[in-house]
Design an enzyme around this catalytic site. Structure first.
Site, short mmCIF file in Angstrom:
data_model
loop_
_atom_site.label_atom_id
_atom_site.label_comp_id
_atom_site.label_asym_id
_atom_site.label_seq_id
_atom_site.Cartn_x
_atom_site.Cartn_y
_atom_site.Cartn_z
N ASP A 3 -33.46 4.01 35.61
CA ASP A 3 -32.92 5.17 34.90
C ASP A 3 -31.51 5.39 35.42
O ASP A 3 -31.16 4.94 36.52
CB ASP A 3 -33.79 6.41 35.14
CG ASP A 3 -33.65 7.43 34.02
OD1 ASP A 3 -34.53 7.49 33.16
OD2 ASP A 3 -32.63 8.16 33.99
N ARG A 32 -26.59 23.77 31.85
CA ARG A 32 -26.81 22.76 32.88
C ARG A 32 -25.60 22.58 33.79
O ARG A 32 -25.77 22.39 35.01
CB ARG A 32 -27.20 21.44 32.21
CG ARG A 32 -28.53 21.53 31.48
CD ARG A 32 -28.97 20.20 30.95
NE ARG A 32 -30.23 20.29 30.24
CZ ARG A 32 -30.90 19.25 29.75
NH1 ARG A 32 -30.41 18.03 29.89
NH2 ARG A 32 -32.04 19.41 29.12
#
Length: 308
Positions: A178, A78
């Site tokens: 979030d 990532r």
């Protein structure tokens, strides 16, 4: 912390916009003793134990996430994208640059390492419990918080449950938050692949979604009545600057605490306790247990807690 409503889609509510789908892929790798050990294909960047430990420290400081040692390959995969996007040739150089500034790259760093597994009506028994709570006060009003909204499946499942249980005339607000800004953008758009809605009933599909046509075939978009009660915000659970002024009746904080250590879990639970009304309900994930925080919450059902 940035907070605000998600941007409206251009065009009218009957037109779908294509939804970008990002597929995360990784290369298998391992390290030992600070030396790189490749498994499978050769890797693009040198990756050491020291790099991983720096990442562990930084993501814990910024997001409270505790990365265990088995996450080497995931972190490499990532964050390699961040190196490519920023033009750095090594993790050491990228991390030095990141640590020396406080710009937007920190949000990209957090986005890259935040888990976002979700689905519509995941852990179905919670929505059955929610429906039962709603029927006890059918006239409302109801104020709820979904603290890990991800790409939107959970908050939209909450709204579907409210509308199917109480109808559309009851005062109801849902804050959906979030830490990952990218998934919040997806949630605000409310556009999904039709194959991802297999768990929904025919009635739910007909009532709450519009099917795409032509170039948008295979996509669906939430109808305005599903989107209207939701305010999407960016909230970092480990920071003590939550923007809420009024307490909530119900909080969903599911499958989040498992990424925190015990000390961080306790701090977050104390903050949730402050923003939840006495007697309010907290829904948590199937692998989360807070029996050691009985001074804050008591268990009332399967992963369902009541605020003391």
């Amino acid at each position: 912390m940035r907070c605000g409503q998600a941007a409206r889609l251009p065009g009218n509510d009957t037109n779908l916009l294509p939804m970008a789908v990002s597929m995360r892929s990784g290369r298998s790798a391992a390290v030992a003793g600070g030396q790189e050990i490749g498994v499978g294909e050769a890797r693009e960047f040198v990756w050491t134990d020291a790099d991983f430990k720096r990442v562990q420290k930084l993501i814990y400081q910024r997001a409270g996430i505790s990365l265990h040692d088995g996450k080497h390959a995931m972190v490499y995969s990532r964050l390699s994208r961040r190196l490519r996007d920023t033009g750095y040739g090594s993790f050491d150089a990228y991390l030095k640059w990141l640590e020396g500034q406080d710009g937007p790259e920190w949000q990209e760093f957090i986005n890259a390492l935040t888990p976002n597994l979700t689905a519509f009506f995941r852990e179905q028994h919670h929505f059955e419990s929610l429906s039962g709570l709603l029927r006890k006060r059918p006239g409302g009003p109801w104020k709820m918080w979904c603290s890990a909204a991800s790409t939107g499946e959970e908050p939209y499942s909450i709204v579907m449950t409210v509308l199917q249980t109480l109808g559309g005339g009851v005062p109801f607000e849902l804050v959906a938050s979030d830490i990952d800004s990218r998934v919040l953008e997806t949630a605000g758009r409310g556009v999904y692949r039709a194959q991802g809605l297999k768990g929904l009933t025919h009635e739910q599909l007909q009532r709450f979604f519009m099917r795409g046509k032509g170039d948008n075939d295979g996509l669906v978009r939430v109808r305005p009545e599903l989107r209207k009660p939701i305010t999407f915000l960016s909230v970092n659970l480990i920071r003590d600057d939550w923007p809420f002024r009024e307490p909530f009746d119900i909080v969903f904080c599911r499958n989040v605490m498992i990424y925190f250590d015990a000390q961080t879990q306790r701090r977050v639970l104390e903050r949730i306790h402050r923003v939840l009304k006495p007697g309010g309900t907290l829904f948590v994930g199937h692998a989360e247990n807070f029996s050691e925080s009985r001074d804050l919450f008591v268990l009332r059902g399967k992963t369902v807690y009541e605020r003391v």
